[in-house]
Each structure stands twice: as C-alpha cells, then as structure tokens.
Design an enzyme around this catalytic site. Structure first.
Site, PDB file in Angstrom:
ATOM      1  N   HIS A   1      25.849  48.935 -17.559  1.00 31.29           N
ATOM      2  CA  HIS A   1      25.521  50.287 -18.019  1.00 31.29           C
ATOM      3  C   HIS A   1      26.374  51.371 -17.389  1.00 31.29           C
ATOM      4  O   HIS A   1      26.106  52.552 -17.614  1.00 31.29           O
ATOM      5  CB  HIS A   1      24.053  50.614 -17.742  1.00 31.29           C
ATOM      6  CG  HIS A   1      23.087  49.778 -18.509  1.00 31.29           C
ATOM      7  ND1 HIS A   1      22.561  50.170 -19.725  1.00 31.29           N
ATOM      8  CD2 HIS A   1      22.571  48.569 -18.254  1.00 31.29           C
ATOM      9  CE1 HIS A   1      21.745  49.230 -20.165  1.00 31.29           C
ATOM     10  NE2 HIS A   1      21.728  48.238 -19.292  1.00 31.29           N
TER      11      HIS A   1
ATOM     12  N   LYS B   1      18.823  65.530 -19.142  1.00 31.54           N
ATOM     13  CA  LYS B   1      19.310  64.231 -18.675  1.00 31.54           C
ATOM     14  C   LYS B   1      19.231  64.264 -17.156  1.00 31.54           C
ATOM     15  O   LYS B   1      18.998  65.322 -16.578  1.00 31.54           O
ATOM     16  CB  LYS B   1      20.750  63.996 -19.129  1.00 31.54           C
ATOM     17  CG  LYS B   1      21.666  65.197 -18.815  1.00 31.54           C
ATOM     18  CD  LYS B   1      23.065  65.039 -19.383  1.00 31.54           C
ATOM     19  CE  LYS B   1      23.179  65.225 -20.874  1.00 31.54           C
ATOM     20  NZ  LYS B   1      23.322  64.006 -21.655  1.00 31.54           N
ATOM     21  N   ARG B   2      19.425  63.103 -16.508  1.00 33.20           N
ATOM     22  CA  ARG B   2      19.436  63.132 -15.054  1.00 33.20           C
ATOM     23  C   ARG B   2      20.528  64.064 -14.547  1.00 33.20           C
ATOM     24  O   ARG B   2      21.538  64.273 -15.211  1.00 33.20           O
ATOM     25  CB  ARG B   2      19.649  61.719 -14.506  1.00 33.20           C
ATOM     26  CG  ARG B   2      18.376  60.902 -14.505  1.00 33.20           C
ATOM     27  CD  ARG B   2      17.282  61.539 -13.672  1.00 33.20           C
ATOM     28  NE  ARG B   2      17.584  61.433 -12.261  1.00 33.20           N
ATOM     29  CZ  ARG B   2      17.054  60.529 -11.457  1.00 33.20           C
ATOM     30  NH1 ARG B   2      16.170  59.669 -11.896  1.00 33.20           N
ATOM     31  NH2 ARG B   2      17.396  60.498 -10.182  1.00 33.20           N
TER      32      ARG B   2
ATOM     33  N   LYS C   1      27.836  64.298 -15.309  1.00 31.39           N
ATOM     34  CA  LYS C   1      27.220  64.828 -16.539  1.00 31.39           C
ATOM     35  C   LYS C   1      27.501  66.326 -16.714  1.00 31.39           C
ATOM     36  O   LYS C   1      27.275  66.896 -17.768  1.00 31.39           O
ATOM     37  CB  LYS C   1      25.713  64.556 -16.537  1.00 31.39           C
ATOM     38  CG  LYS C   1      25.374  63.061 -16.588  1.00 31.39           C
ATOM     39  CD  LYS C   1      23.869  62.842 -16.539  1.00 31.39           C
ATOM     40  CE  LYS C   1      23.479  61.367 -16.407  1.00 31.39           C
ATOM     41  NZ  LYS C   1      23.578  60.613 -17.681  1.00 31.39           N
TER      42      LYS C   1
ATOM     43  N   LYS D   1      18.993  60.973 -29.777  1.00 29.70           N
ATOM     44  CA  LYS D   1      17.676  61.546 -30.073  1.00 29.70           C
ATOM     45  C   LYS D   1      17.827  62.907 -30.735  1.00 29.70           C
ATOM     46  O   LYS D   1      17.149  63.220 -31.731  1.00 29.70           O
ATOM     47  CB  LYS D   1      16.843  61.651 -28.787  1.00 29.70           C
ATOM     48  CG  LYS D   1      16.445  60.278 -28.251  1.00 29.70           C
ATOM     49  CD  LYS D   1      16.003  60.276 -26.786  1.00 29.70           C
ATOM     50  CE  LYS D   1      16.023  58.836 -26.268  1.00 29.70           C
ATOM     51  NZ  LYS D   1      15.987  58.732 -24.800  1.00 29.70           N
TER      52      LYS D   1
HETATM   53  C1  26Q Z   1      21.026  50.438  -8.042  1.00 29.40           C
HETATM   54  C2  26Q Z   1      20.873  49.916  -6.762  1.00 29.40           C
HETATM   55  C3  26Q Z   1      19.968  50.476  -5.892  1.00 29.40           C
HETATM   56  C4  26Q Z   1      19.198  51.553  -6.307  1.00 29.40           C
HETATM   57  C5  26Q Z   1      19.336  52.083  -7.581  1.00 29.40           C
HETATM   58  C6  26Q Z   1      20.261  51.530  -8.450  1.00 29.40           C
HETATM   59  C7  26Q Z   1      20.406  52.082  -9.831  1.00 29.40           C
HETATM   60  C8  26Q Z   1      19.292  52.523 -10.511  1.00 29.40           C
HETATM   61  C9  26Q Z   1      19.405  53.048 -11.799  1.00 29.40           C
HETATM   62  C10 26Q Z   1      21.633  52.155 -10.452  1.00 29.40           C
HETATM   63  C11 26Q Z   1      21.743  52.663 -11.738  1.00 29.40           C
HETATM   64  C12 26Q Z   1      20.623  53.111 -12.421  1.00 29.40           C
HETATM   65  C13 26Q Z   1      20.640  53.669 -13.776  1.00 29.40           C
HETATM   66  C14 26Q Z   1      21.680  53.669 -14.581  1.00 29.40           C
HETATM   67  C15 26Q Z   1      21.602  54.253 -15.930  1.00 29.40           C
HETATM   68  O1  26Q Z   1      20.580  54.776 -16.335  1.00 29.40           O
HETATM   69  N1  26Q Z   1      22.678  54.189 -16.712  1.00 29.40           N
HETATM   70  C16 26Q Z   1      22.654  54.732 -18.058  1.00 29.40           C
HETATM   71  O2  26Q Z   1      22.291  53.706 -18.963  1.00 29.40           O
HETATM   72  C17 26Q Z   1      22.101  54.202 -20.262  1.00 29.40           C
HETATM   73  C18 26Q Z   1      21.604  53.079 -21.131  1.00 29.40           C
HETATM   74  O3  26Q Z   1      22.617  52.161 -21.371  1.00 29.40           O
HETATM   75  C19 26Q Z   1      23.393  54.802 -20.803  1.00 29.40           C
HETATM   76  O4  26Q Z   1      23.126  55.382 -22.056  1.00 29.40           O
HETATM   77  C20 26Q Z   1      23.924  55.866 -19.849  1.00 29.40           C
HETATM   78  O5  26Q Z   1      25.191  56.306 -20.271  1.00 29.40           O
HETATM   79  C21 26Q Z   1      24.014  55.297 -18.430  1.00 29.40           C
HETATM   80  O6  26Q Z   1      24.383  56.313 -17.518  1.00 29.40           O
END
Ligand code: 26Q
Length: 768
Positions: free
Chosen positions: A330, A508-509, A514, A620
């Site tokens: 992702h 968004k986050r 971003k 969306k």
């Molecule tokens: C990893 C290790 C330790 C702690 C946290 C994490 C962690 C947690 C969440 C790393 C990444 C995330 C989230 C990533 C994310 O949301 N990516 C998004 O995924 C979406 C669905 O595919 C995409 O549309 C977005 O572009 C992408 O940013």
C-alpha cells in the site's frame, strides 16, 4: 430478510427484558440500540450458520486494521430492513436517527483499514467467500480535540455503547505462545451482510486474555509468580491500535500484536481443517490468505511452523505456503516499509524466526545476487521481501503505484518474478458511499436508470444522456446536503459556514506527502489578495479540513496548528469572512466522512506525484458528483482516464518531473523568486500567528533547511496549484461546471470495490 413489524418489536421487547430489565417505554438509548441490533442479529443467524458450514474454498483477509465505521445503518440497509425498522420504531415513538450517536468502530487508521472494510462488504455483496481476520483493539484510533489550535489525543472507548454486532466464540479460543508468556486469544465474530442477497461472511477479531483466568487446569503452581505478571501483560496486547499511518514504529508490542492475530487465526483454521480430515498438502485448495500490507506477514513463518509440526518437510510446507499467501503493498514511502531487528524477533518468537531463516536459506538456494535478494540482512528482517518471496501474487493498489513498484521499489523482484506482479486498483463500496450517505442523490439516479447500479456500478454510465435533465435536481440535492453539513459543523465546531459558499474539502490523514500545507498556503494567499483588494470578486468559499495527525508526528501537528491559526485569522476578519471561511473539523472519522463527501464541491487530492499509492477518498467524492482538484498521482490518474482530464482540475509536477526536480532542488530560490509564495512563507515566522510552542518556526525551517528541504515540493507546485485552483473557483456554479460533476459521477463505475474484489477473486484467490 423478511420483516414483520410486530414480531420485531416483540423480539426487541424480549431482549430488553432479559438483558436490561426494562421495556420499550423505559429503555434508554443504549439499551434500545443493543436490543434493536440483537433482534436483527437473531434473525440473521440461520443464514450466517449456513455460510459457515459451506465447503467452498475461502479467502482470509488478514489485516491489522478494519475501519468499519458505524454498523447499524449499513447492516439494516444490506438486509433490506432499513425502512421497516425505522417505521417499527416510529410506531412506538422512537427515531432510528438517534443511533447516529453510536460510536464508530475505528479499528483502523485510514485508507488501508477502510479499504479492508469496503472489501468485506463488497465480497459479501458479490457472494464471494471472504472473511476478515484481525485484532479487537480495546481502544481504536484516538479521539482528537483541539486546545488552542493544537491537537490533543483522548482514548477511544468504542465499546461504551456495547458491541451487539459481535458474538464471543469461546469454543474457538486459541493459545498464542511467546517466549516469555502464553496468551489466550478469544475470537469475536461480526457478521458481514451482503446487499440484499442472504450472504453472510465473517469478520473475526481476536481479543487477548490471560490463559489462567480461562483455564485453571493449565495453571502451573511452579510458575505462580510469573503467571501474575502474564495476566497483567495478556490483555495489554490488544489494548490499543497504533495510531500511525504510513510510518512504521518498531515497538515490540506492535510485533506481539501482529503475531498474536496471525497465530490465533492460522491455528484456528488449521485445527478445523485437520478435524475435517484435510490433507495439509491440499490446504491451498480450501484456503488462501491476502496479506494487507506487511503487518500480518508473520503469518507466513507461522504457517510454516504449524505445518512442520504436523510433519511436513520444509520444502513441502514452503510450497503449500506459497500457494496460500498473496501480498498487497500500500505504500512506497521508505519510512512505512516494515523492518524488524532480527535479534528482537528471534528472542520473542524463536520458532517463528527459525522459519524465516529457513526462507532466507531457501532464497539463497535460488542462486540470486544476495545484494538484490534478501530477507534477513545485517541483522534486520525485511518483511516485504519475505512476503514477496513466499507469495503467489504481489499487487499494488493503482496502476501508477504498481508501475512504481515494478520499476523502482521492488525492481529486482519484478525482473526475477515478473508473473507475480499484478495491479488491482482500489475501490469503495457504493452502498455506504452513495446509497447510504447520499440517499437523495441515489433516488435521482434510481428514477432515471433503476437500481441495478447498486451492485453493478458501471451502470452509472447509462445516466450520461440524462445529465441535462437531472442537473436542477442534482444542484438542489447538493445544496440540501450542504445545508445539513453546515448545520452539523455549526453544532459540532461552533463555526458558521454559509451553505451558499463553495465547499472545498480536504479530508484524509495528516501527512506531509498529502500536502495539507499546500492547501493552507493557497488559502493564506487568497486571504492576502482579498485584503489587498486585488480579488474583490473572489467566489465565496469555505475551506474545510478533517485529519488526524499521528501523536508523535511533529510536522503533521504543526500543520494542524497552522490551519487552525489561519481559520482564526480569516473567520475573525470581517473584510474577508464575507468571501472565505476556514474550518478544521475535530475528530474526523468515517461517519463524519459520510456527511462531508456528499456535500463537497471540490475534492482536494494534492499529494506529491508518486507518493499516494492510490487514495480512496478521491473515489468517494467522485461517486458523489464532485470534481477533483489534484495531481497526477495514485488513482487520480485513473479518475482522469475514466472521466476525462478536462472534467477535473489537474496541476503540478508529474512523477517524472518530481524525480528530475529533486536533483538539485533549491526551494529557497523558488520561494525568493515568487513574491506571493514568499509572503505566505514569511507569515509562518513574522508574528502573523500566535504559536507559543514554536511549531510554525520549525515548519518553516522544514521547507528551506535540513537534510531534504521541502521534500514534498510544496514550493515547487505552489504557483501551478494557485493557477488551477483559481480557475476552478471562477468556473464554479455554471451549468458547464455541474455537468463536469455529473460526468465524474457517471464515470465512477470502475472504482466500485465490487470490481476490485471480483478482480482479486479471479486473478489471485481463484474462488469465483
Ligand atoms: C506499520 C508498522 C508499525 C506501526 C504502524 C504501521 C502502519 C500502519 C498503517 C503502516 C502503514 C499504515 C497505513 C497505510 C495506509 O493506509 N496506506 C494507504 O492505503 C490505501 C489503501 O490502499 C491507499 O489508498 C493510500 O494511498 C495509502 O496511503
């Protein structure tokens, strides 16, 4: 589902009596919510049990996050009893809308977690046997409040409303073994209802509990003292969701969480498979697993460990695992790629680590260049490499993203195993993101082309010939949705937004890539222009933000403070507030998103090209008839392909340009060459804003100094962004503009999660 009002109310009353010792006349909101939900669950059990008994091959979607949002309205809609329940409650003087107060299940951070939720709903609606496996965090993503414009975090006690949509399945509990303790994993199953089709899949979330409290027979008196410590630690594993998005945190507790969920899931699956007399070599004929990023990748060595204990050789186990696992990436952001210290991992999970080492040895056997292909190197375990090596398929989440994976991030792997790599562009469920959140617009569409689009979103293209006809109704509904949102924002944030303004929304986050900062800069620029009397015809616009920053992410928090300061400046200035308003809504979540998405005139999707893997918020907005103001990044590229670039507002450096610009980029020179940009940047440090923590000074410094000044090219893209954004604001409101909105809606078919999960089923899971 059949619905009989009398029977339903009787069921509700019985549950109220048994569980809460009250009746319809005396129940409070929480009691009523639980009883109504349980009454529905009770009716749905037969279909659920039937589904669990099916012998078809199933896919497990392994994910550390499921951002489900509020369940009740979605469940009632999918079961086809939304109106029935609303009427039944109305007949006893109760309003179904009161349950809008029920907490969201926010067991996820953002895109990745919400995608998992959309895929579960879509798979059920498409009749695909997909089950989710994850963690039942006691506290979900933190609740955000602003104090003097700074973000503060509070615990998210999502269970305070109860959890009537889950059932605890104690008989399926499993013990998860760590080197320093054993933990009991107890599953809570949530039904996932397909849309009007009687299909019920399952989301199984594991909760950690002390082993001893559960089963006193295993209590070892020799270790009595240690057990007390274990009991303390056991529940801690599932205490809280790590609040990071697109950044990896190397905390051991996070590693425990990851192993906990995959070990419990696989033990349970394998145990049942064995009990049914299954031959382990044939496991891939009954199960496959989709790894949602690297977070559940320990499932690979865990399955190897279990299979070897069952007597398979490593090579046999390896071939089974390879046929079972698939991996979705992702992100290409280096700081998000998971790596773990090999020593820490082998200390915590020696038997699992042994299997990782065996994978590394198996990789070496292939005789590839060890500088390009490694799982363990220099004392670090590279989770993505492990996932790629052992998976059948690896996928990116939008075309441009998959191309970057092949060309850069995983280039060597792609060159070695080209057949492994596939693209599956993300999607969203049209039920929650149009039917449910925007029922009036849905009704306009239904009236023209019928309801087939509910489960076949490409049908929206058939609306094209009617665009002229529905334009007035579309405008009216958009206006009504904006009124409703404005009232909600007034009530929740205390900020007045005239519904006649253009609603320009970025939700968004919060992340530097971003570029909420770029948006903030444009607002500040417009503010100065209006102040100077250079833009007396500025189209009245409300700039709306929603975003949570990871608690430890300093720059993200600085951006929140800046935008809140800009809001104070703009809204408090009578010269300007007639033409502009700014609001940063607090505690943005799925339910807030549902309200914002249907009321937007502009969808801000302005990441630095190459950084946003896909984005799903962009989809969306599109589905709700909103034009995109964005860069050629992620799924924006495909949105333009589908809806026409001329019907959206595209600006900024492309991926190729970004790579070039970054060679010898001097943001200070760019800033000094553009007086408008200079003025905006200076405002961060010249006393325009109050900031006793000095965050804005450091934000300013990040643009012009340090290791990689202005890493995300805010300065570089500023001028083009302003140019295109101005054009958009001045084009707003004409029939041509609203036609663009509807052309986007008509072209949104590709972005249905129904299409995405069908692609997964056909290309990867082979469960169709
Ligand atoms: C990893 C290790 C330790 C702690 C946290 C994490 C962690 C947690 C969440 C790393 C990444 C995330 C989230 C990533 C994310 O949301 N990516 C998004 O995924 C979406 C669905 O595919 C995409 O549309 C977005 O572009 C992408 O940013």
């Amino acid at each position: 589902m059949k619905f009989d009002k009398k029977v339903f109310l009787k069921d509700v009353e019985n549950i109220l009596r048994a569980d809460f010792a009250c009746d319809l006349a005396t129940a409070n909101k929480k009691e009523l919510y639980n009883a109504v939900s349980k009454a529905v669950m009770q009716e749905a059990y037969p279909d659920w049990i039937a589904a669990k008994r099916q012998q078809k091959k199933r896919c497990g979607y392994f994910s550390a996050e499921f951002l489900m949002g509020r369940a009740i309205f979605n469940n009632l809609m999918n079961l086809g009893i939304l109106d029935g329940v609303r009427d039944a409650l109305a007949s006893v003087g109760e309003d179904l809308g009161q349950f809008e107060e029920v907490e969201d299940a926010a067991l996820g951070n953002g895109g990745l977690g919400r995608l998992a939720a959309c895929y579960l709903e879509s798979a059920a609606s498409m009749g695909l046997p997909l089950d989710g496996y994850g963690i039942r965090y006691r506290y979900g993503l933190f609740r955000q409040v602003f104090a003097d414009g700074y973000q503060k975090e509070e615990g998210d006690d999502w269970l305070k409303w109860g959890d009537p949509w889950s059932v605890r399945v104690e008989r399926d509990a499993a013990i998860v073994h760590f080197s320093d303790m054993d933990i009991l994993a107890v599953p809570y199953d949530m039904p996932i209802f397909g849309y009007h089709n009687t299909v019920v899949n399952t989301l199984r979330l594991w909760s950690s509990e002390p082993v001893t409290a559960f089963d006193f027979e295993t209590f070892d008196t020799m270790k009595g003292e240690n057990k007390a410590v274990e009991n303390f630690n056991a529940t801690k594993i599932c205490d809280v969701l790590y609040p990071n998005d697109n950044t990896m945190v190397g905390k051991l507790l996070r590693l425990r969480q990851q192993y906990f969920m995959v070990s419990a899931s696989l033990q349970d699956i394998v145990r049942k498979y064995k009990a049914a007399g299954g031959d382990f070599k044939a496991l891939p004929e009954k199960f496959c697993f989709q790894l949602n990023d690297t977070h559940p990748v320990l499932a690979i060595p865990e399955l190897l460990r279990i299979l070897r204990k069952e007597g398979l050789s490593f090579e046999e186990a390896f071939l089974v695992a390879k046929r079972c696992f698939n991996f979705t990436n992702h992100t290409i952001m280096a700081e998000a790629l998971e790596k773990w210290d090999a020593l820490a991992l082998s200390d915590l999970l020696p038997d699992v680590y042994e299997q990782i080492v065996a994978c590394q040895e198996r990789l070496e056997l292939e005789g590839l260049d060890p500088n390009k292909f490694f799982i363990i190197r220099d004392g670090t375990v590279h989770m993505a490499n492990l996932a790629i090596f052992v998976s059948s398929k690896v996928n990116g989440v939008a075309e441009i993203h998959t191309d970057i994976l092949k060309r850069e991030t995983f280039r060597h792997w792609y060159e070695q195993y080209p057949e492994k790599f596939v693209n599956i562009t993300n999607g969203i469920t049209p039920r929650r993101w149009l039917l449910l959140n925007n029922p009036k617009l849905a009704a306009i569409i239904d009236a023209k082309i019928g309801g087939a689009w509910h489960t076949d979103l490409k049908q929206l293209a058939r609306l094209k010939p009617y665009i002229g006809e529905i334009l007035p109704d579309f405008k009216r509904v958009k206006g009504e949705n904006k009124e409703k949102l404005a009232a909600y924002i007034k009530a929740r944030e205390g900020v007045e937004i005239p519904a006649g303004f253009i609603f320009d929304i970025q939700i968004k986050r919060l992340h530097e890539y971003k570029r909420q900062l770029l948006n903030a800069f444009s607002i500040l620029h417009f503010y100065f222009e209006i102040k100077d009397g250079k833009m007396n015809d500025f189209p009245p616009t409300a700039f709306i933000f929603g975003a949570k920053a990871a608690p430890g992410y300093y720059m993200a928090k600085a951006v929140i403070k800046l935008i809140n300061e800009i809001a104070k400046l703009v809204n408090g200035d009578p010269d300007v507030s007639r033409r502009m308003r700014v609001v940063f809504v607090q505690d943005y979540d799925v339910s807030y998103a549902e309200k914002l998405v249907c009321a937007a005139d502009i969808s801000e999707q302005i990441s630095t090209a190459g950084m946003e893997a896909s984005g799903t918020g962009n989809m969306k907005f599109m589905l709700n008839g909103t034009v995109t103001l964005g860069t050629m990044d992620g799924a924006n590229v495909e949105i333009c392909e589908e809806a026409g670039r001329e019907n959206n507002y595209i600006f900024g450096a492309t991926v190729e340009e970004v790579a070039n610009v970054k060679r010898g980029y001097d943001p200070l020179a760019v800033i000094n060459a553009d007086p408008a940009l200079k003025r905006v940047c200076d405002a961060l440090v010249n006393g325009t804003f109050s900031d006793d923590r000095g965050m804005l000074v450091r934000l300013h410094a990040s643009l012009i100094s340090g290791h990689e000044p202005d890493r995300y090219l805010v300065a570089y893209d500023f001028a083009d962004y302003i140019r295109v954004k101005k054009r958009l604001l001045y084009e707003f409101g004409t029939d041509e503009f609203y036609t663009k909105c509807l052309l986007n809606l008509c072209a949104a078919g590709k972005f249905s999660a129904d299409r995405s999960v069908t692609d997964y089923a056909n290309l990867i899971w082979h469960i169709n």
